[in-house]
Write an enzyme that holds these catalytic residues in place. Structure first.
Site, PDB file in Angstrom:
ATOM      1  N   SER A  83       4.439   1.331   7.570  1.00 12.43           N
ATOM      2  CA  SER A  83       4.128   2.602   6.915  1.00 12.43           C
ATOM      3  C   SER A  83       3.462   3.564   7.887  1.00 12.43           C
ATOM      4  O   SER A  83       3.622   4.783   7.795  1.00 12.43           O
ATOM      5  CB  SER A  83       3.224   2.356   5.709  1.00 12.43           C
ATOM      6  OG  SER A  83       3.857   1.505   4.775  1.00 12.43           O
TER       7      SER A  83
ATOM      8  N   MET B 228       0.835  -1.203   0.000  1.00  9.27           N
ATOM      9  CA  MET B 228       0.000   0.000   0.000  1.00  9.27           C
ATOM     10  C   MET B 228       0.872   1.256   0.000  1.00  9.27           C
ATOM     11  O   MET B 228       0.409   2.351   0.317  1.00  9.27           O
ATOM     12  CB  MET B 228      -0.967  -0.003   1.182  1.00  9.27           C
ATOM     13  CG  MET B 228      -2.051  -1.068   1.060  1.00  9.27           C
ATOM     14  SD  MET B 228      -3.566  -0.722   1.969  1.00  9.27           S
ATOM     15  CE  MET B 228      -2.957  -0.636   3.655  1.00  9.27           C
ATOM     16  N   GLY B 229       2.156   1.083  -0.368  1.00 16.52           N
ATOM     17  CA  GLY B 229       3.041   2.230  -0.495  1.00 16.52           C
ATOM     18  C   GLY B 229       3.604   2.705   0.832  1.00 16.52           C
ATOM     19  O   GLY B 229       3.577   1.995   1.832  1.00 16.52           O
ATOM     20  N   ALA B 230       4.147   3.940   0.821  1.00 16.72           N
ATOM     21  CA  ALA B 230       4.894   4.466   1.969  1.00 16.72           C
ATOM     22  C   ALA B 230       5.948   3.435   2.372  1.00 16.72           C
ATOM     23  O   ALA B 230       6.014   2.986   3.512  1.00 16.72           O
ATOM     24  CB  ALA B 230       3.972   4.802   3.128  1.00 16.72           C
TER      25      ALA B 230
ATOM     26  N   GLY C 211      11.347  -3.033   5.212  1.00 13.58           N
ATOM     27  CA  GLY C 211      10.640  -4.308   5.179  1.00 13.58           C
ATOM     28  C   GLY C 211      10.095  -4.622   3.797  1.00 13.58           C
ATOM     29  O   GLY C 211      10.213  -5.751   3.302  1.00 13.58           O
ATOM     30  N   HIS C 212       9.498  -3.616   3.146  1.00 15.90           N
ATOM     31  CA  HIS C 212       9.028  -3.798   1.776  1.00 15.90           C
ATOM     32  C   HIS C 212      10.193  -4.086   0.837  1.00 15.90           C
ATOM     33  O   HIS C 212      10.108  -4.966  -0.026  1.00 15.90           O
ATOM     34  CB  HIS C 212       8.312  -2.530   1.277  1.00 15.90           C
ATOM     35  CG  HIS C 212       7.056  -2.197   2.008  1.00 15.90           C
ATOM     36  ND1 HIS C 212       6.919  -1.068   2.786  1.00 15.90           N
ATOM     37  CD2 HIS C 212       5.860  -2.837   2.070  1.00 15.90           C
ATOM     38  CE1 HIS C 212       5.697  -1.018   3.280  1.00 15.90           C
ATOM     39  NE2 HIS C 212       5.033  -2.079   2.867  1.00 15.90           N
TER      40      HIS C 212
ATOM     41  N   HIS D   1       9.149   1.027   3.180  1.00 16.80           N
ATOM     42  CA  HIS D   1      10.255   1.027   4.135  1.00 16.80           C
ATOM     43  C   HIS D   1      11.122  -0.196   3.863  1.00 16.80           C
ATOM     44  O   HIS D   1      10.879  -0.951   2.909  1.00 16.80           O
ATOM     45  CB  HIS D   1       9.731   1.052   5.581  1.00 16.80           C
ATOM     46  CG  HIS D   1       8.712  -0.011   5.871  1.00 16.80           C
ATOM     47  ND1 HIS D   1       9.022  -1.359   5.927  1.00 16.80           N
ATOM     48  CD2 HIS D   1       7.371   0.065   6.114  1.00 16.80           C
ATOM     49  CE1 HIS D   1       7.935  -2.049   6.211  1.00 16.80           C
ATOM     50  NE2 HIS D   1       6.912  -1.215   6.314  1.00 16.80           N
TER      51      HIS D   1
END
Length: 285
Positions: free
Chosen positions: A186, A30-32, A36-37, A34
């Protein structure tokens, strides 16, 4: 890195890749973004020939309109991070592209969504399953990557894959934490400096609970009480729930510990008006 904004464009691109026998990895977000993504993106790039990352704040999984409105959106910053991490195609659709008409179909995951997040956020996992199913159909990935921080979400999607016979491998990666233990999220962007200073107490509470579970000298009920008392001593935190659950079924653990079992310690709490979740897993000897 190519940026795709329509469902048709994503379908066309993944069809070409499939025809060329390329392995596709999908990282839904879902964006934002960090670290982890980005760990998931790098893993997908290592395991596959091409990587699709979706950035879409999915309205159907929010049961709180204000939470949806305030969810951080930084598309330009996200795009700048993804290319170097190994993303081949960034899918950034509008709500109209993902939901050209209202969804009538309803998902129900039974006991799996009657606890924890499912209990406290009615309809949340229906929304998750709906958008993830759409992303699976549009991108036709060979592997899809998710983070363990959303432990119950991973369990729900695993059930979704099994029940609907999606031809893909689900890959879950451990939670990435800040130096002080706070799980990367996020939503952390919304924490005030004061709330950010308090937030690591969530992981400290889970670590306390995990140490008690590992020793098996206290009952599950006593562990529950110890963790709740630990967090009650911090005025900046409002605990929504703390659960001791079977790490596979996510059903409550009560009574006595079972040797060799996997125990999940999960919580949700409000810190400075921001809802955060976290979990740790303990394998009993």
């Amino acid at each position: 890195m190519e940026i795709l904004q329509s469902a048709a464009a994503l379908q066309a691109q993944t069809e070409i890749w499939r025809q060329n026998k390329l392995r596709i990895g999908l990282v839904p977000t879902m964006g934002a973004l960090h670290e982890g993504h980005l760990q998931l993106v790098r893993a997908a790039a290592q395991d596959n020939d091409v990587v699709v990352v979706s950035v879409f704040v999915n309205p159907t999984q929010f049961n709180n309109a204000e939470d949806f409105r305030l969810y951080p959106r930084v598309p330009d910053a996200d795009a700048a991070l993804l290319g170097p991490a190994g993303c081949t195609a960034l899918f950034m659709p509008s709500v109209e592209q993902m939901y050209p008409q209202p969804t009538v179909l309803r998902f129900d995951f039974g006991p799996l969504e009657r606890v924890m997040e499912g209990e406290h956020r009615p309809g949340h996992f229906h929304g998750v399953a709906t958008v993830v199913s759409k992303l699976f159909h549009l991108s036709r990935p060979h592997r899809a990557y998710f983070g363990q921080k959303d432990l119950q979400q991973v369990a729900v999607i695993r059930q979704l894959v099994a029940d609907l016979s999606f031809d893909l491998e689900l890959v879950a990666y451990p939670t990435i934490r800040e130096a002080d233990g706070l799980a990367m999220s996020s939503r952390n962007r919304r924490l005030s400096p004061e709330a950010r200073a308090v937030a690591p107490r969530l992981y400290q509470a889970l670590a306390l609970g995990a140490s008690l579970v590992e020793k098996q000298q206290e009952s599950p009920e006593a562990v529950q009480q110890a963790v709740e008392q630990f967090l009650a001593a911090e005025p900046g935190i409002t605990l929504e729930y703390f659960a001791l659950a079977d790490g596979r079924t996510l059903q409550p653990v009560t009574g006595q510990w079972s040797p060799g079992s996997l125990v999940a310690l999960c919580l949700a709490a409000h810190v400075g008006g921001v809802r955060l979740i976290d979990n740790v897993l303990v394998t009993l000897p």
